[in-house]
Design an enzyme around this catalytic site. Structure first.
Site, PDB file in Angstrom:
ATOM      1  N   ASP A 146      41.554  32.047  37.344  1.00 19.45           N
ATOM      2  CA  ASP A 146      40.447  32.450  38.189  1.00 19.45           C
ATOM      3  C   ASP A 146      39.879  31.278  38.985  1.00 19.45           C
ATOM      4  O   ASP A 146      39.567  31.412  40.170  1.00 19.45           O
ATOM      5  CB  ASP A 146      39.342  33.099  37.354  1.00 19.45           C
ATOM      6  N   GLY A 176      37.695  36.427  40.597  1.00 22.12           N
ATOM      7  CA  GLY A 176      39.007  36.782  41.139  1.00 22.12           C
ATOM      8  C   GLY A 176      39.702  37.839  40.299  1.00 22.12           C
ATOM      9  O   GLY A 176      40.290  38.790  40.823  1.00 22.12           O
ATOM     10  N   ASP A 177      39.636  37.691  38.990  1.00 25.59           N
ATOM     11  CA  ASP A 177      40.255  38.670  38.097  1.00 25.59           C
ATOM     12  C   ASP A 177      39.656  40.060  38.301  1.00 25.59           C
ATOM     13  O   ASP A 177      40.381  41.060  38.360  1.00 25.59           O
ATOM     14  CB  ASP A 177      40.049  38.236  36.638  1.00 25.59           C
ATOM     15  N   LYS A 178      38.339  40.123  38.390  1.00 29.65           N
ATOM     16  CA  LYS A 178      37.684  41.434  38.451  1.00 29.65           C
ATOM     17  C   LYS A 178      37.831  42.088  39.814  1.00 29.65           C
ATOM     18  O   LYS A 178      37.997  43.320  39.898  1.00 29.65           O
ATOM     19  CB  LYS A 178      36.223  41.292  38.027  1.00 29.65           C
TER      20      LYS A 178
END
Length: 395
Positions: A146, A176-178
Site C-alpha cells: 500500500d 490503495g488496497d481498499k
C-alpha cells in the site's frame, strides 16, 4: 444491520452467486467480504498462514481483529495447492464459481494452472485478478504494498505539497488496497451482469497503481487536463494548507465555510461582526488560491469562542459545512454510529464478544446482512468438499 450470527439463510441481492476468494491480506478478501455481505456464497481457499491472520491481538491464534471482519460471511477451506490431490479439489471447486478473486502473482498462478487461460474451460467464470501493476508493463512482476502504491499513484506528492513538508507521511489507512477492493467489486458485478445476459465470463485485471492514480486524478488533474497545460495539477480547495480541523472551546471540529455568506454568518456568530466587513468575504466567491490560507488563520482565531456543540447549532442554522472530529476510540458511543448499527457487538462462537463493522448501505427489497462469523482456518473444509462430492453445487 442484523447482528452477526451463523445462519444458513441467504439474503441479499447476490443470493445464489458463488465467489471463490483465493486472495491474501486485505484487497481481495475485502472485495469478497463485500460480495458476501450482499448475499453471495463466498468460499475462501486459504493457507493457515495468511498474513491477515497474523497479529498480536487475538483470543485464538489466527483470529485477529482484521480477520474477524474482513473474512466474515465466508466459508474457509484449507487446501495445499502444491499437493496434487488437494490441488485437484481446488480446481473442481473453482469450476463451481461465478466469480474468482485472486491477487497471487501471475507466475505462481501459471505454475498452478490457475491463471485465466488455464481455467477458461469454465466459460461462465468471472476471473478478477488484482496486482500492483499492469501485466503488460515492465513493472508487472514487482512486489506492491500500500505504501509503495500511494507513492506511485501521486498521493504522497499531493500530501507533500498540501502539507508543505519534506517527507510526507503515507495516509494512515491502507487506502490503495481498499480503493482497489471497491474497484474489484464493481468490476465483478458488471461482468456478472454480462455473464447473466450471455452465459460468458471474462478476465478482469485490477492494477492497484492504475486504480489509485485514476482515483486521485478525478479532481487533481486540474490545469494538466488541457494540452498544452493551463496550470499545475492539484485541486485548489483540497490543496489549501488551511484545510484542517479547527480548535473549539472544548475540542476540535471541521468548520468549513465555503461561500462569502458562510464566512459572514460565522464571524457574526463568533461575536466578530467587524470581520464580516472584510472585502475577502464580500465578493461573489472565496478565492481559495489567493486568500484560503489567510482566511483559515483568521478562522482559527474565532472558532475557540464557542464549544463544539454550539458550533454544530450555528452551522446547522446557517448551512455551514460542519463535522465534529470523531475519535475512533469513542466511535462506539457516538449516537450516529449507534443509530446506524455501525459497531454492534456480536457473539463469536470461539472468540466471544466482538465489534462488527456495519454494512454501510440499505436495500429495501434484498437486505444485506452479516450471516456468518469469520471462520477458523479450514473450518468448512469437510462441509464444502462434501457438497462438492455430492454434486450439490456442480454446474
Amino acid at each position: 444491520m442484523e447482528s452477526a450470527r451463523e445462519s444458513a439463510v441467504i439474503s441479499g441481492p447476490l443470493a445464489g452467486v458463488r465467489v471463490i476468494d483465493m486472495a491474501t491480506v486485505v484487497m481481495g478478501p475485502y472485495a469478497a467480504q463485500i460480495l458476501g455481505d450482499l448475499g453471495a456464497d463466498v468460499i475462501k481457499i486459504e493457507s493457515p498462514n495468511d498474513t491477515v491472520r497474523v497479529g498480536a491481538l487475538h483470543r485464538t491464534p489466527g483470529m485477529t481483529p482484521l480477520n474477524l471482519n474482513v473474512n466474515r460471511n465466508k466459508r474457509s477451506v484449507t487446501l495445499n495447492l502444491k499437493d496434487e490431490g488437494e490441488h485437484a479439489k481446488a480446481l473442481e471447486l473453482i469450476g463451481t464459481a461465478d466469480i474468482l478473486i485472486t491477487n497471487m502473482r501471475i507466475d505462481a498462478l501459471r505454475r498452478l494452472g490457475m491463471d485465466y487461460d488455464s481455467l477458461a474451460a469454465n466459460p461462465r467464470l468471472v476471473y478478477a485478478h488484482a496486482q500492483g501493476f499492469r501485466s503488460d508493463s515492465d513493472r508487472a512482476r514487482l512486489a506492491a504494498y500500500d505504501e509503495t502504491v500511494q507513492a506511485a499513484s501521486g498521493l504522497l506528492d499531493l500530501a507533500q505539497r498540501a502539507g508543505d513538508v519534506g517527507a510526507p507521511v503515507v495516509l494512515p489507512s491502507i487506502f490503495g488496497d481498499k480503493v482497489a477492493a471497491l474497484t474489484i467489486v464493481y468490476a465483478a458485478l458488471a461482468a456478472l451482469v454480462h455473464q447473466r445476459a450471455t452465459g460468458r465470463g471474462q478476465h478482469i485485471e485490477v492494477p492497484m497503481v492504475d486504480t489509485l492514480l485514476a482515483f486521485n486524478l478525478v479532481e487533481h488533474l486540474q490545469g494538466r487536463t488541457f494540452e498544452p497545460p493551463m496550470g499545475p495539477t492539484g485541486f485548489p480547495l483540497s490543496m489549501n494548507k488551511g484545510h484542517r480541523a479547527r480548535p473549539t472551546k472544548d475540542g476540535l471540529a471541521m468548520v468549513i465555510p465555503y461561500s462569502p455568506q458562510n464566512f459572514r454568518d460565522l464571524f457574526a456568530a463568533a461575536g466578530r461582526p467587524d470581520l464580516a466587513e472584510d472585502p475577502r468575504v464580500n465578493g461573489e466567491f472565496i478565492d481559495s488560491a489567493r486568500d484560503g490560507e489567510d482566511l483559515a488563520a483568521l478562522l482559527e482565531t474565532v472558532t475557540p469562542r464557542l464549544t463544539t456543540a454550539q458550533w454544530a447549532e450555528v452551522c446547522a442554522k446557517h448551512s455551514i459545512p460542519f463535522g465534529p472530529v470523531l475519535r475512533l476510540d469513542e466511535a462506539a458511543e457516538d449516537p450516529y454510529v449507534q443509530g446506524g448499527h455501525l459497531l454492534d457487538v456480536a457473539e463469536h462462537p470461539s472468540e466471544g464478544a466482538y465489534r462488527v463493522v456495519g454494512i454501510p448501505l440499505d436495500f429495501s427489497a434484498t437486505p444485506a446482512s452479516v450471516r456468518r462469523h469469520a471462520p477458523l482456518p479450514g473450518q468448512h473444509t469437510d462441509e464444502v468438499l462434501g457438497e462438492l462430492a455430492r454434486g450439490e453445487v456442480r454446474r
